[in-house]
Design an enzyme around this catalytic site. Structure first.
Site, PDB file in Angstrom:
ATOM      1  N   ASP A  66      21.730  15.783  26.090  1.00 13.34           N
ATOM      2  CA  ASP A  66      21.077  14.475  26.065  1.00 13.34           C
ATOM      3  C   ASP A  66      20.827  13.983  27.478  1.00 13.34           C
ATOM      4  O   ASP A  66      21.209  14.628  28.458  1.00 13.34           O
ATOM      5  CB  ASP A  66      21.923  13.465  25.277  1.00 13.34           C
ATOM      6  CG  ASP A  66      23.418  13.640  25.519  1.00 13.34           C
ATOM      7  OD1 ASP A  66      23.809  13.910  26.675  1.00 13.34           O
ATOM      8  OD2 ASP A  66      24.199  13.504  24.562  1.00 13.34           O
ATOM      9  N   ASP A 135      33.497   6.592  17.583  1.00 18.62           N
ATOM     10  CA  ASP A 135      32.878   6.243  16.302  1.00 18.62           C
ATOM     11  C   ASP A 135      32.335   7.472  15.576  1.00 18.62           C
ATOM     12  O   ASP A 135      31.618   7.344  14.589  1.00 18.62           O
ATOM     13  CB  ASP A 135      31.765   5.211  16.495  1.00 18.62           C
ATOM     14  CG  ASP A 135      30.658   5.703  17.421  1.00 18.62           C
ATOM     15  OD1 ASP A 135      30.725   6.860  17.893  1.00 18.62           O
ATOM     16  OD2 ASP A 135      29.720   4.930  17.683  1.00 18.62           O
ATOM     17  N   HIS A 137      30.311   9.854  16.875  1.00 19.66           N
ATOM     18  CA  HIS A 137      29.007  10.376  17.276  1.00 19.66           C
ATOM     19  C   HIS A 137      29.148  11.680  18.056  1.00 19.66           C
ATOM     20  O   HIS A 137      30.152  11.909  18.738  1.00 19.66           O
ATOM     21  CB  HIS A 137      28.200   9.334  18.075  1.00 19.66           C
ATOM     22  CG  HIS A 137      28.665   9.117  19.483  1.00 19.66           C
ATOM     23  ND1 HIS A 137      29.390   8.010  19.860  1.00 19.66           N
ATOM     24  CD2 HIS A 137      28.485   9.844  20.610  1.00 19.66           C
ATOM     25  CE1 HIS A 137      29.629   8.073  21.155  1.00 19.66           C
ATOM     26  NE2 HIS A 137      29.096   9.178  21.637  1.00 19.66           N
ATOM     27  N   GLU A 142      24.228   8.237  16.955  1.00 16.49           N
ATOM     28  CA  GLU A 142      25.123   7.159  16.559  1.00 16.49           C
ATOM     29  C   GLU A 142      25.279   7.109  15.036  1.00 16.49           C
ATOM     30  O   GLU A 142      24.482   7.704  14.298  1.00 16.49           O
ATOM     31  CB  GLU A 142      24.572   5.822  17.071  1.00 16.49           C
ATOM     32  CG  GLU A 142      24.422   5.734  18.588  1.00 16.49           C
ATOM     33  CD  GLU A 142      25.743   5.518  19.309  1.00 16.49           C
ATOM     34  OE1 GLU A 142      26.801   5.888  18.779  1.00 16.49           O
ATOM     35  OE2 GLU A 142      25.710   4.960  20.424  1.00 16.49           O
TER      36      GLU A 142
END
Length: 259
Positions: A66, A135, A137, A142
């Protein structure tokens, strides 16, 4: 999915580096590289193997997972800069063979499609390093991301920006948008290698490995992949219900069966 529980973060890094090194030694290979804190020890171990054990990356190419949108490529926290600083500049992997999405492209939507096509043109990723967010990801996919998503622009949650603020002067400097390989893109890699250390990742690891497959925990998509190795330390394994079984399986692997 194989879950490998090691005692310490150092042992996690050594295990992961050994897996990547096996691919590199086998001949031409395509490596998927992740940033964040967790993979850094693995990169350090690979650099040591290059220096002390003649591990050559001359036949490898790499693709970053990314990149921030709008952060100058030369910024020290751009992922192009981080990967070069922490890994590729220390081994014989030329800059021209280290690929990443261009977060400063005039048309970031077209850039996402170009990057997706570039991975395909290289024959796909052989082994993809992954970290996991608190979380759940992976990459910058996300919660709520499509399990079939391809490389695209994403908006970061405030939690992710807060988690990454430690790399910047303040959260205000953390970009809101990123270009990231999608969950479908990641899933096309032939071998997925997920790393996690520390008690802060224990809940996310448990959800990814033992919870339902759901967009609420993007990393749970790994359960659908035919070749996944999850390497965690004791702290990150702290909430796994089947931890004792994973240790038993590892201790009784058939002779000759690698990762």
């Amino acid at each position: 999915m194989e879950v490998v529980i090691r005692r310490t973060p150092e042992e996690v890094a050594a295990t992961a580096a050994g897996i990547v090194a096996d691919y590199v030694r086998s001949g031409p290979s395509v490596l998927g590289l992740a940033t964040g804190s967790t993979p850094l020890a693995t990169y350090a171990d690979l650099i040591r193997r290059h220096r002390d054990e003649d591990l050559s990356f001359a036949q490898a190419v790499s693709f970053n997972l990314d990149e921030y949108v709008g952060l100058p490529a030369a910024h020290p926290e751009s992922y192009r800069s981080v990967i070069r600083r922490e890994f590729t500049s220390h081994v014989d992997l030329p800059d021209a063979d280290v690929h990443g999405p261009d977060g400063n492209a005039e048309d970031v939507f077209a850039e996402a499609k170009r990057y997706e096509a570039a991975i395909d043109a290289a024959g796909g990723v052989d082994v993809q390093l992954l970290g996991i967010g608190t979380d759940g990801h992976i990459g910058f996919n996300e919660p709520g991301s499509s399990l079939a998503s391809l490389t695209r622009i994403k908006t970061l949650t405030e939690q992710t920006r807060e988690d990454n603020a430690r790399f910047f002067e303040s959260i205000d400097e953390v970009p809101i948008h990123v270009l990231t390989q999608g969950l479908g893109t990641i899933s096309r890699a032939r071998h997925l290698l997920l790393l996690a250390t520390g008690a802060g990742k224990a809940e996310a690891v448990q959800a990814a490995v033992e919870g339902p497959v759901t967009a609420f925990c993007p990393a749970s998509v790994l359960q659908l992949h035919p070749h996944v190795t999850v390497v965690v330390d004791d702290a990150a394994a702290g909430r796994l219900r089947l931890a004792d079984y994973y240790r038993y399986v590892l201790a009784n692997k058939p002779t000759g069966q690698g990762f």
